[in-house]
Motif scaffolding. Structure first.
Motif, PDB file in Angstrom:
ATOM      1  N   GLN A 316      -9.715  10.602 -11.036  1.00 28.21           N
ATOM      2  CA  GLN A 316      -9.573  10.644  -9.062  1.00 28.21           C
ATOM      3  C   GLN A 316      -8.559   9.903  -8.786  1.00 28.21           C
ATOM      4  OE1 GLN A 316     -13.692   8.610  -7.771  1.00 28.21           O
ATOM      5  NE2 GLN A 316     -14.180   9.340  -9.890  1.00 28.21           N
ATOM      6  N   THR A 317      -7.657  10.244  -9.678  1.00 27.16           N
ATOM      7  CA  THR A 317      -6.034   9.460  -9.271  1.00 27.16           C
ATOM      8  C   THR A 317      -5.605  10.563  -8.059  1.00 27.16           C
ATOM      9  OG1 THR A 317      -5.072  10.292 -11.384  1.00 27.16           O
ATOM     10  CG2 THR A 317      -5.868   8.204 -11.068  1.00 27.16           C
ATOM     11  N   SER A 318      -6.006  11.732  -8.175  1.00 31.62           N
ATOM     12  CA  SER A 318      -5.744  12.457  -7.501  1.00 31.62           C
ATOM     13  C   SER A 318      -5.927  11.981  -5.828  1.00 31.62           C
ATOM     14  CB  SER A 318      -6.295  13.520  -7.255  1.00 31.62           C
ATOM     15  OG  SER A 318      -7.752  14.111  -6.513  1.00 31.62           O
ATOM     16  N   ASP A 319      -7.211  10.859  -5.365  1.00 26.08           N
ATOM     17  CA  ASP A 319      -7.357  10.050  -4.372  1.00 26.08           C
ATOM     18  C   ASP A 319      -5.836   9.570  -4.374  1.00 26.08           C
ATOM     19  OD1 ASP A 319      -9.486  11.925  -5.036  1.00 26.08           O
ATOM     20  OD2 ASP A 319     -11.036   9.509  -5.050  1.00 26.08           O
ATOM     21  N   TRP A 320      -5.481   9.167  -4.451  1.00 26.42           N
ATOM     22  CA  TRP A 320      -4.043   8.333  -4.437  1.00 26.42           C
ATOM     23  C   TRP A 320      -2.884   9.026  -3.663  1.00 26.42           C
ATOM     24  CZ3 TRP A 320      -1.679   5.486  -9.120  1.00 26.42           C
ATOM     25  CH2 TRP A 320      -2.909   4.879  -9.770  1.00 26.42           C
ATOM     26  N   ARG A 321      -3.226  10.379  -3.812  1.00 22.10           N
ATOM     27  CA  ARG A 321      -2.269  11.203  -2.567  1.00 22.10           C
ATOM     28  C   ARG A 321      -2.741  11.003  -1.059  1.00 22.10           C
ATOM     29  NH1 ARG A 321      -2.334  16.618  -3.901  1.00 22.10           N
ATOM     30  NH2 ARG A 321      -3.955  16.391  -5.546  1.00 22.10           N
ATOM     31  N   ARG A 676       0.528  -1.215  -9.948  1.00 21.96           N
ATOM     32  CA  ARG A 676       2.127  -0.754  -9.308  1.00 21.96           C
ATOM     33  C   ARG A 676       2.734   0.500  -9.276  1.00 21.96           C
ATOM     34  NH1 ARG A 676       6.021  -4.477 -11.045  1.00 21.96           N
ATOM     35  NH2 ARG A 676       4.717  -5.851 -12.469  1.00 21.96           N
ATOM     36  N   THR A 677       2.329   1.402  -9.978  1.00 19.75           N
ATOM     37  CA  THR A 677       2.376   2.605 -10.047  1.00 19.75           C
ATOM     38  C   THR A 677       1.827   3.161  -7.958  1.00 19.75           C
ATOM     39  OG1 THR A 677       1.622   3.287 -12.110  1.00 19.75           O
ATOM     40  CG2 THR A 677       1.315   5.107 -11.076  1.00 19.75           C
ATOM     41  N   LEU A 678       0.857   2.765  -7.936  1.00 19.68           N
ATOM     42  CA  LEU A 678      -0.121   3.079  -6.525  1.00 19.68           C
ATOM     43  C   LEU A 678       1.141   2.305  -5.601  1.00 19.68           C
ATOM     44  CD1 LEU A 678      -2.099   4.391  -4.519  1.00 19.68           C
ATOM     45  CD2 LEU A 678      -3.032   2.012  -5.250  1.00 19.68           C
ATOM     46  N   THR A 679       1.353   1.707  -5.725  1.00 21.79           N
ATOM     47  CA  THR A 679       2.397   0.786  -4.730  1.00 21.79           C
ATOM     48  C   THR A 679       3.317   1.280  -4.485  1.00 21.79           C
ATOM     49  OG1 THR A 679       2.824  -0.681  -6.142  1.00 21.79           O
ATOM     50  CG2 THR A 679       1.758  -1.500  -4.432  1.00 21.79           C
ATOM     51  N   ARG A 680       4.120   2.160  -5.379  1.00 21.25           N
ATOM     52  CA  ARG A 680       5.718   2.559  -5.976  1.00 21.25           C
ATOM     53  C   ARG A 680       5.205   4.415  -5.226  1.00 21.25           C
ATOM     54  NH1 ARG A 680       7.800   1.108 -12.007  1.00 21.25           N
ATOM     55  NH2 ARG A 680       8.996  -1.237 -11.467  1.00 21.25           N
ATOM     56  N   GLY A 681       4.664   5.391  -4.816  1.00 28.95           N
ATOM     57  CA  GLY A 681       4.056   6.232  -4.636  1.00 28.95           C
ATOM     58  C   GLY A 681       3.923   6.127  -3.320  1.00 28.95           C
ATOM     59  N   ALA A 682       3.620   5.150  -2.652  1.00 30.78           N
ATOM     60  CA  ALA A 682       3.312   4.003  -0.932  1.00 30.78           C
ATOM     61  C   ALA A 682       4.825   4.393  -0.596  1.00 30.78           C
ATOM     62  CB  ALA A 682       2.431   3.683  -0.683  1.00 30.78           C
ATOM     63  N   GLY A 683       5.733   3.739  -1.188  1.00 23.64           N
ATOM     64  CA  GLY A 683       7.248   3.702  -1.203  1.00 23.64           C
ATOM     65  C   GLY A 683       7.317   2.079  -1.570  1.00 23.64           C
ATOM     66  N   GLY A 684       6.571   1.308  -1.893  1.00 21.83           N
ATOM     67  CA  GLY A 684       6.376  -0.123  -2.314  1.00 21.83           C
ATOM     68  C   GLY A 684       6.947  -0.742  -3.507  1.00 21.83           C
ATOM     69  N   ASP A 685       6.778  -1.830  -3.592  1.00 21.02           N
ATOM     70  CA  ASP A 685       6.596  -2.433  -5.510  1.00 21.02           C
ATOM     71  C   ASP A 685       5.782  -2.883  -4.789  1.00 21.02           C
ATOM     72  OD1 ASP A 685       6.900  -2.888  -7.385  1.00 21.02           O
ATOM     73  OD2 ASP A 685       8.468  -2.659  -7.711  1.00 21.02           O
ATOM     74  N   LEU A 686       5.423  -3.917  -5.875  1.00 21.19           N
ATOM     75  CA  LEU A 686       4.563  -5.343  -6.206  1.00 21.19           C
ATOM     76  C   LEU A 686       5.270  -5.875  -5.678  1.00 21.19           C
ATOM     77  CD1 LEU A 686       2.369  -4.439  -9.169  1.00 21.19           C
ATOM     78  CD2 LEU A 686       1.656  -3.872  -6.876  1.00 21.19           C
ATOM     79  N   PRO A 687       4.818  -6.908  -4.827  1.00 23.43           N
ATOM     80  CA  PRO A 687       5.396  -8.774  -3.714  1.00 23.43           C
ATOM     81  C   PRO A 687       5.601  -8.993  -5.697  1.00 23.43           C
ATOM     82  CG  PRO A 687       3.716  -8.351  -2.266  1.00 23.43           C
ATOM     83  CD  PRO A 687       3.394  -7.119  -4.164  1.00 23.43           C
ATOM     84  N   GLY A 688       6.748  -9.866  -5.589  1.00 19.74           N
ATOM     85  CA  GLY A 688       7.347 -11.084  -6.251  1.00 19.74           C
ATOM     86  C   GLY A 688       7.774 -12.240  -5.948  1.00 19.74           C
ATOM     87  N   ARG A 689       7.991 -13.477  -6.972  1.00 18.44           N
ATOM     88  CA  ARG A 689       8.393 -14.262  -6.643  1.00 18.44           C
ATOM     89  C   ARG A 689       9.899 -14.504  -7.665  1.00 18.44           C
ATOM     90  NH1 ARG A 689       5.301 -19.226  -4.974  1.00 18.44           N
ATOM     91  NH2 ARG A 689       7.453 -20.433  -5.709  1.00 18.44           N
ATOM     92  N   PRO A 690      10.821 -14.276  -7.128  1.00 20.06           N
ATOM     93  CA  PRO A 690      11.744 -14.555  -7.937  1.00 20.06           C
ATOM     94  C   PRO A 690      13.010 -15.465  -8.140  1.00 20.06           C
ATOM     95  CG  PRO A 690      13.161 -13.001  -6.077  1.00 20.06           C
ATOM     96  CD  PRO A 690      10.809 -12.700  -5.699  1.00 20.06           C
ATOM     97  N   ASP A 691      12.341 -16.349  -7.107  1.00 21.24           N
ATOM     98  CA  ASP A 691      13.174 -18.099  -7.340  1.00 21.24           C
ATOM     99  C   ASP A 691      11.645 -18.171  -8.694  1.00 21.24           C
ATOM    100  OD1 ASP A 691      10.101 -17.207  -5.864  1.00 21.24           O
ATOM    101  OD2 ASP A 691      10.522 -19.399  -4.869  1.00 21.24           O
TER     102      ASP A 691
END
Length: 999
Positions: A316-321, A676-691
């Motif tokens: 059902q990952t076609s639902d992602w699109r 991660r894959t879903l958010t990258r498909g939406a043109g973004g990425d998972l928020p992080g804490r580089p600090d």
């Protein structure tokens, strides 16, 4: 209550969405339902939770609301896994069950261990104690699976396949024997398995409530119904007039239309809930949302939809699109608010990041935080990190019992029952804080230190009588040490030589308990703190259970019991009795079900950790489990996925993963990959804490690199030695620091306990045997000399502590050595020269700071027939090369020659040294080699005189107050053996950076 139960006659199924605080909403809803009936209405209600911890947490939720109502009597809260006839929710006398009592876990474990031992011929071998216990636990798990899944298991024979591997057939034969024997054994005992009894209790309760529904409110909350009997009970509860089932985190968005729920696979987080609804014949669309007091949060709903979407089945990952199109990207970005992913280099960095996040939460008054991880090692690391700041979090799993003093004493005492004279075990006992042996702490310390120096830091004796002999024959024999050995012998009485005593676990546990109490006896009476504290209570409870139930075990040797005890203790944990921070918790994945905090930290998100890999069944393959009717191993992954989804929907969540684990690359958890894959498909990425990694790195950042310089002690002249042996002169030339440490500071190295009979011991034995041989036969060598020499060598090894297997290995070498030595003796004695062994000599000369004396103890000096002497030195290892002797780095023999020439051996007078040689004895073929210490053509007299002049120059340098005792002064090209003081000199540190030039 009428508003909540409007649909009369229809089952009531409710759902608390994953983004909602489950227990708080449940408590609020129950208060609202029973408000019109008064306080007693809530008190009469029955609430069934999945586990004991959920029941306690729900009680805490009611207590948090105690200030909102004038009087609060909480409902009767019972865990489904701990029902008992005659107790709530059963009413006294309303149902009579002819159920035998359940077998205790410890009794069952030992009964199964006995069964495994009896059936071991079916697997073609006898497993060791630890392996047998593991098989017993696996067999118990197999029986539990059959009982929980209500599978008879009588079709095992049908699983045999001609193409099946041989080991699976062996496994099936073993299981068939176990399935026949176990029910008979339980019937004989008049007991029943806990799982089977629980299923019958659940079914009895379901039948009772189906026939006579309760008149008061009845709620089952938080269960996924993965157990069939539980699912049947939940269906009955939902049909009751005032009954309801409250599901945790059901995804209602996945329904196609309003009818059929879309199918999910076995690993999906909704698998258990969908199976429950299918069993109950309930459509997803008919499940209502439980009413909490606060309104639903739009951000929480968006997060919930995001997590559910990311964890959709692969088909059902076609639902992602479709979800990303239009406003989907915006929704996904909104759902990521409050969710942070932190990747660290390894597990230790992950623990530090988690600890920093927990500590950071405390900066805001009133905020709470919880770490959720199935990795107990990671949880312990985080707790240790928090301890740096004086913060102790409430850890649900507790701490391993094996780390506590009482458990250590129990395991060490069990080892002493096996080998009471093993030095490492004795030191472990005598240095344990609980042990007194009827003495004061000071008296025990004095006796223990004396025993350690005189008898324990050497080879292992055969028994305690041998240890007593060591203590009595030592140079510094101490009566207190001898008395201490007698006290140990009273605790661990000797057994007949070669006898192996076998007892059941109960008898061994009783003997272990008595030994521990004797060890901890105080002079004023009692056993001190032995059984006090959380660890003492835990060990006392464990030993009591072993004494009460261990009679069911098969006969065990002391070694087998010690191994089993270690395995049992390793599986136990204890909650330490110290105050914990009220706003921080460390929870396991199961303990965190339905838990909620202001900040949730989900750590250990790597494949194989969370989720854990599907367990390997030692008895059945996947196909065999399926044909037998048992669920796939992936069902546990589905339950773990549901736990993750519940926690990931919290308002503020940190997802932590390590890139490396145990030195190898680690894969991110499949759930993290999906997000991660879903958010990258939406043109973004998972928020992080580089600090966060930078902060973590700064927390452990070392100071400026300042390696220790090469040590250069300069003691005053009056402290510098005025007498050294020729062997110490070699050390003074090669490594003066070692002379400073040993001969000036008097720091003498101790041998390690239970030291093996190494090259030094063999060398000592060779010297002792040859000395005794020459003294026994000073002139002629008789025909039986070889046998006598071999016997002398073996006796010397036995005196040094070599065990019987070692002596057996040395017997062949002794014959080779004796044959070679006797042949050399006969050859070298043909001219009637006199042989002197272990002679002591001295030579004193003037030096800048006063007279200096060099001493020697020659292994062998051969005199005559002319006034000449030949000095031989015995070696069992490689002797120094002539080049090293010539350059003064190995002056032992040349300085001995100078002492001989000066008449330093009083019984010999002045003799001209004509031969300086090493006798290398190996026992191989050839068994020995005689090699000159000098270069070809070099004169022994001249070499000795040159060595003496070199020594005078060395002493003159060290008689200068400014001259230092440097570490390792020999050039790197000269072979330099490791010193006992290299660690004090920090050789690796200064030599790695080129300190001091030569290393």
């Amino acid at each position: 209550m009428t508003d909540w139960f409007q649909k009369a006659g229809q089952p009531r199924w409710f759902n608390i969405p994953a983004d909602r605080p489950f227990l708080d909403d449940l408590a609020v809803g129950l208060l609202d339902i029973t408000r019109e009936g008064g306080p007693e209405a809530l008190a009469d209600a029955v609430v069934l939770t999945p586990t004991r911890r959920a029941a306690r947490s729900l009680t805490e939720a009611f207590l948090r609301m105690a200030g909102e109502v004038p009087a609060l009597l909480p409902p009767r809260i019972r865990p489904l896994g701990d029902l008992e006839a005659g107790e709530a929710p059963f009413e006294p006398g309303d149902i009579v069950l002819d159920l035998p009592p359940a077998i205790s876990p410890v009794r069952r474990r030992f009964e199964l261990l006995r069964l495994v031992t009896e059936l071991s011929p079916a697997i073609g071998r006898s497993p060791g104690p630890a392996e047998a216990l593991g098989l017993a636990d696996a067999l118990g798990g197999f029986f539990d699976s059959l009982q929980i899944e209500e599978v008879a298991g009588d079709n095992l024979a049908d699983l045999v396949d001609l193409d099946m591997a041989a080991h699976w057939r062996v496994s099936l034969e073993f299981l068939q024997g176990a399935l026949l024997a176990w029910p008979k054994r339980l019937e004989t005992l008049g007991l029943v398995d806990v799982s089977a009894r629980r299923v019958r209790l659940l079914d009895a309760l379901a039948a009772k409530w189906d026939a006579e529904p309760p008149k008061d409110l009845l709620i089952a909350a938080g269960s996924t119904g993965s157990v069939k009997a539980t699912a049947r009970l939940l269906t009955v509860i939902a049909r009751a007039p005032l009954g309801a089932v409250v599901l945790p985190g059901l995804d209602t968005v996945m329904a196609e239309g309003a009818q059929q729920p879309r199918p999910v696979d076995d690993q999906h987080p909704q698998a258990a809930l969908r199976a429950l609804l299918t069993f109950a014949g309930v459509e997803v669309s008919s499940v209502e949302t439980w009413k909490g007091r606060s309104p639903a949060s739009s951000s929480g709903e968006v997060r919930r939809n995001l997590v559910n979407l990311a964890l959709r089945p692969a088909a059902q990952t076609s639902d992602w699109r479709l979800a990303i199109e239009g406003e989907g990207e915006k929704k996904i970005r909104e759902g990521l608010k409050g969710l942070t992913v932190v990747g660290t280099r390894d597990v230790e960095a992950c623990a530090l990041a988690a600890a920093l996040l927990l500590r950071e939460t405390l900066e805001t008054p009133g905020r709470t935080a919880a770490l959720v991880t199935p990795d107990q090692d990671l949880a312990r690391r985080v707790a240790a990190r928090l301890g740096r700041w004086g913060v102790i979090a409430d850890a649900s799993a507790g701490e391993p019992l094996a780390r506590f003093p009482c458990a250590v004493l129990a395991e060490t005492t069990a080892l002493a029952l096996v080998e009471p004279a093993r030095p490492a075990t004795i030191l472990g006992l005598l240095k344990h804080p609980h042990v007194r042996l009827g003495r004061t702490e000071a008296d025990l310390a004095i006796a223990r230190d004396a025993l350690e120096v005189t008898a324990l830091r050497r080879t292992r004796p055969e028994d305690l009588s041998g240890l007593k002999t060591f203590a009595m024959t030592a140079k510094a024999a101490d009566p207190a040490a001898i008395a201490l050995v007698d006290a140990l012998a009273a605790v661990f009485p000797p057994t007949a030589p070669g006898a192996v005593e076998t007892l059941d676990a109960s008898a061994w546990a009783r003997r272990l308990t008595l030994a521990m109490e004797a060890l901890c006896a105080r002079p004023e009476g009692g056993t001190g703190d032995l059984w006090s504290g959380p660890d003492g209570e835990a060990v006392a409870r464990l030993l009591s259970l072993l004494i009460a139930e261990g009679g069911a075990s098969p006969p065990l040797s002391a070694a087998a019991f010690a191994e089993l005890l270690g395995v049992i203790i390793a599986g136990e944990s204890v909650r330490a009795a110290h105050a914990t921070h009220p706003r921080l918790k460390i929870l396991g994945a199961m303990e965190a079900r339905m838990a909620r905090a202001d900040r949730l930290i989900l750590a250990g998100l790597e494949e194989g950790v969370w989720p854990q890999a599907a367990g390997v069944d030692p008895f059945l393959s996947r196909g065999m489990r399926s044909r037998l009717g048992l669920p796939p191993a992936e069902r546990r992954i589905a339950l773990s996925a549901h736990d993750f989804a519940q926690s990931a929907c919290a308002p503020e969540v940190f997802l932590l993963h390590a890139r490396r684990r145990r030195g190898a690359p680690a894969l991110e958890s499949r759930w993290l990959w999906r997000l991660r894959t879903l958010t990258r498909g939406a043109g973004g990425d998972l928020p992080g804490r580089p600090d966060l990694e930078a902060i973590a790195g700064a927390a452990d950042a070392p100071g400026d690199f300042a390696p220790a310089p090469r040590p250069a002690p300069r003691p005053p002249l009056e402290a510098r030695p005025r007498e050294l042996a020729v062997t110490r002169i070699e050390t003074l030339v090669r490594d003066p620091y070692a002379v400073w440490a040993r001969d000036i500071l008097r720091l003498y190295p101790l041998d390690r306990p239970d030291a093996p009979v190494d090259v030094r011991v063999r060398g000592t034995a060779i010297h002792a045997a040859l000395e005794a041989f020459v003294k026994a036969y000073p002139d002629e060598v008789p025909d039986a000399a070889e046998a006598d020499l071999a016997a002398l060598y073996l006796d010397a090894l036995k005196t040094a502590g070599m065990d019987a297997p070692g002596l057996a290995r040395e017997t062949a070498l002794s014959r080779e050595i004796a044959a070679w030595v006797v042949e050399q003796e006969r050859t070298r004695r043909r001219d009637r020269r006199r042989i002197h062994v272990e002679l002591k000599g001295t030579l004193t000369f003037e030096a800048p700071a006063g007279p200096f004396t060099v001493t020697a103890k020659a292994d062998r000096i051969e005199v005559g027939p002319e006034p000449v002497g030949r000095i031989l030195d015995y070696k069992t290892g490689s002797p120094p090369s002539p080049k090293q002797v010539e350059e003064g780095f190995s002056p032992q023999l040349t300085l001995s020659g100078a002492i001989l020439a000066a008449g330093g051996f009083p019984s010999l007078g002045r003799l001209k040294p004509v031969e300086l040689a090493y006798v290398q004895i190996t026992g191989r073929r050839p068994a020995g080699v005689i090699s000159s210490a000098l270069e070809d053509g070099q004169d022994a007299v001249a070499a000795s005189a040159e060595a003496l002049e070199g020594l005078k120059a060395v002493i003159a340098r060290f008689d200068n107050p400014g001259h230092a005792y440097l570490s390792r002064t020999a050039p790197s090209k000269v072979k330099l053996f490791a010193s006992d003081y290299d660690h004090l000199a920090r050789v690796r540190e200064w030599s790695a950076i080129g300190g001091g030039g030569e290393s």
